[in-house]
Design a protein around this motif. Sequence first.
Motif, short mmCIF file in Angstrom:
data_model
loop_
_atom_site.label_atom_id
_atom_site.label_comp_id
_atom_site.label_asym_id
_atom_site.label_seq_id
_atom_site.Cartn_x
_atom_site.Cartn_y
_atom_site.Cartn_z
N ALA A 292 0.82 -1.21 0.00
CA ALA A 292 0.00 0.00 0.00
C ALA A 292 0.85 1.25 0.00
O ALA A 292 1.98 1.26 0.49
N GLY A 294 0.39 5.37 1.33
CA GLY A 294 -0.42 6.07 2.31
C GLY A 294 0.03 7.49 2.52
O GLY A 294 1.00 7.96 1.92
N GLU A 295 -0.71 8.20 3.37
CA GLU A 295 -0.35 9.57 3.70
C GLU A 295 0.91 9.62 4.55
O GLU A 295 1.64 10.60 4.57
N ASP A 299 0.29 4.88 8.01
CA ASP A 299 -0.95 4.72 7.24
C ASP A 299 -0.76 3.65 6.16
O ASP A 299 -1.61 2.77 5.98
N ALA A 300 0.38 3.72 5.45
CA ALA A 300 0.66 2.72 4.42
C ALA A 300 0.77 1.33 5.02
O ALA A 300 0.27 0.34 4.46
N LYS A 303 -2.72 -0.03 5.97
CA LYS A 303 -3.47 -0.39 4.77
C LYS A 303 -2.94 -1.70 4.17
O LYS A 303 -3.71 -2.54 3.70
N ALA A 436 -4.03 0.47 -2.46
CA ALA A 436 -3.73 -0.54 -1.45
C ALA A 436 -4.31 -1.86 -1.94
O ALA A 436 -5.46 -1.90 -2.43
#
Length: 533
Positions: A292, A294-295, A299-300, A303, A436
């Motif tokens: 994934a 992400g921000e 976050d990545a 996900k 993701a």
Amino acid sequence: MSDTSLQPIKRALLSVSDKSGLVEFGKFLESQGVEILSTGGSAKMLAGAGVAVTEVASYTGFPEMMDGRVKTLHPKIHGGLLALRDDEGHVASMKEHDIGAIDLLVVNLYPFEETVEKGADFATCIENIDIGGPAMIRSSAKNHKFVTVVVEAEDYDAVMTSMQENNGATTGDLRKNLAAKAFARTGAYDAAISSWFASELGETYPQRLNLTATLKQTLRYGENPHQDAAFYVTRSATPRPGIATAVQVQGKELSYNNLNDTDAAFELVSEFAAAESPAVAIIKHANPCGVARGESLIDAYNKALRCDPVSAFGGIIALNQRLDAATAEEISQIFTEVVIAPEADEDAVALLGAKKNLRLLLTGGMADPREAGQIIKSVAGGYLLQGRDNGKVTMDDLKVVTKREPSEQELKDLLFAFTVCKHVKSNAIIYVKDEATVGIGAGQMSRVDSARTAARKSQDASEAAGYDTVMTEGSVVASDAFFPFADGLISAAEAGVTAVIQPGGSIRDDEVIAAADERGLAMVFTGMRHFRH
């Protein structure tokens, strides 16, 4: 039966480009009553340190010439190295031609590999090809029954210990081991020259393939405990960041499977530029179970973990940015074998340090997915050699083949999914939503089975997370090769996809396109396949 015969060292020839430890070793030999011959810079260094040394030119009676190209290529040198001391004919020849025995040779070769790595021009590289050194090394190694040969300074200690324990002599076992090392060195040296020459001539696949690598680690075992294994690394002017360059910050020794899976993880996450957005890949048995963007890294990671948290247990986590403490804390919540990243904050290192069985590797940079290279695979009786799969599809490469065109978000997800496909064992089917993965089907014998497996795993993960809908609902799907029949696409449509990316090229493309149009799907062809066997 091992050879333990002792051979006293009375005369030695020392000629090295690596001067580390030379003076200390020379002083030791002198203390043992050894006559020392030498050349050039080695002779000057020894003499400057007060060690009695005879220049080879004085010993042979033949001057060094042609800018040093001819100095040791002389019968008094090679005769002294090659003569069999227990052969009456050899002994008679030595006496007739005034050839003295040379019992110890210490030589390391001109720095050809280092010269190439520095980007030197053709002529400079040619000038750094050693001729006399390999010839003397091979002579000595061949005659190891009588001659001790040293090609690396790290072996000085072994020779000194043997001489101290055996009244100035070396054992047969030591000479045999050093001879094997010497032949390996000259073999690797010639292989490096051969490979460089082939590269200079633009020969991608030369008539003879020469491989050379250096042992980095003997492993506990291979894929299974009854298999032995080792890890070798190759030299390069521009080393590719990854498992071979990584520094292990903590954790127990890496296993064969750890190394293989970590390489797969880092190569995958390197597809996503760190400057664009954080990305995380979680690998299990060389296949991703979650990838994934992400921000943020955390976050990545979350996900990626969401895609298949069951498989992620005991997996490998690769990150494309500097590991921070928040992400490290999140990672530490489940058992993880290896974490690999370009860098890590001190707080992140400290947090993961509490996990004694977790290995943390830092590479110092990311690999370039577009970099050319070659992949070698062994088969019974030989090797398969191919170029690295450095193909990358961009927006401009896509051809819309359905009535409906994909939306901007679908296009982003399609490209993300197809990139992940490149690193999944065929047949590969990847479901993606919001950059993701939400379902991965890998290594199935039919494409429709991969589509169904990925959908089922997504359903399981969705139910475990308590979601109201399955994560594949509203996702896109990627296939690493064309759909040979419409059934795989139909299975993906039943899982809730809205758009499809595939290479195209099947004789049944029209049927697959028609099935997509019937279901209101958008579909693009890439014209590029990503088989990974």
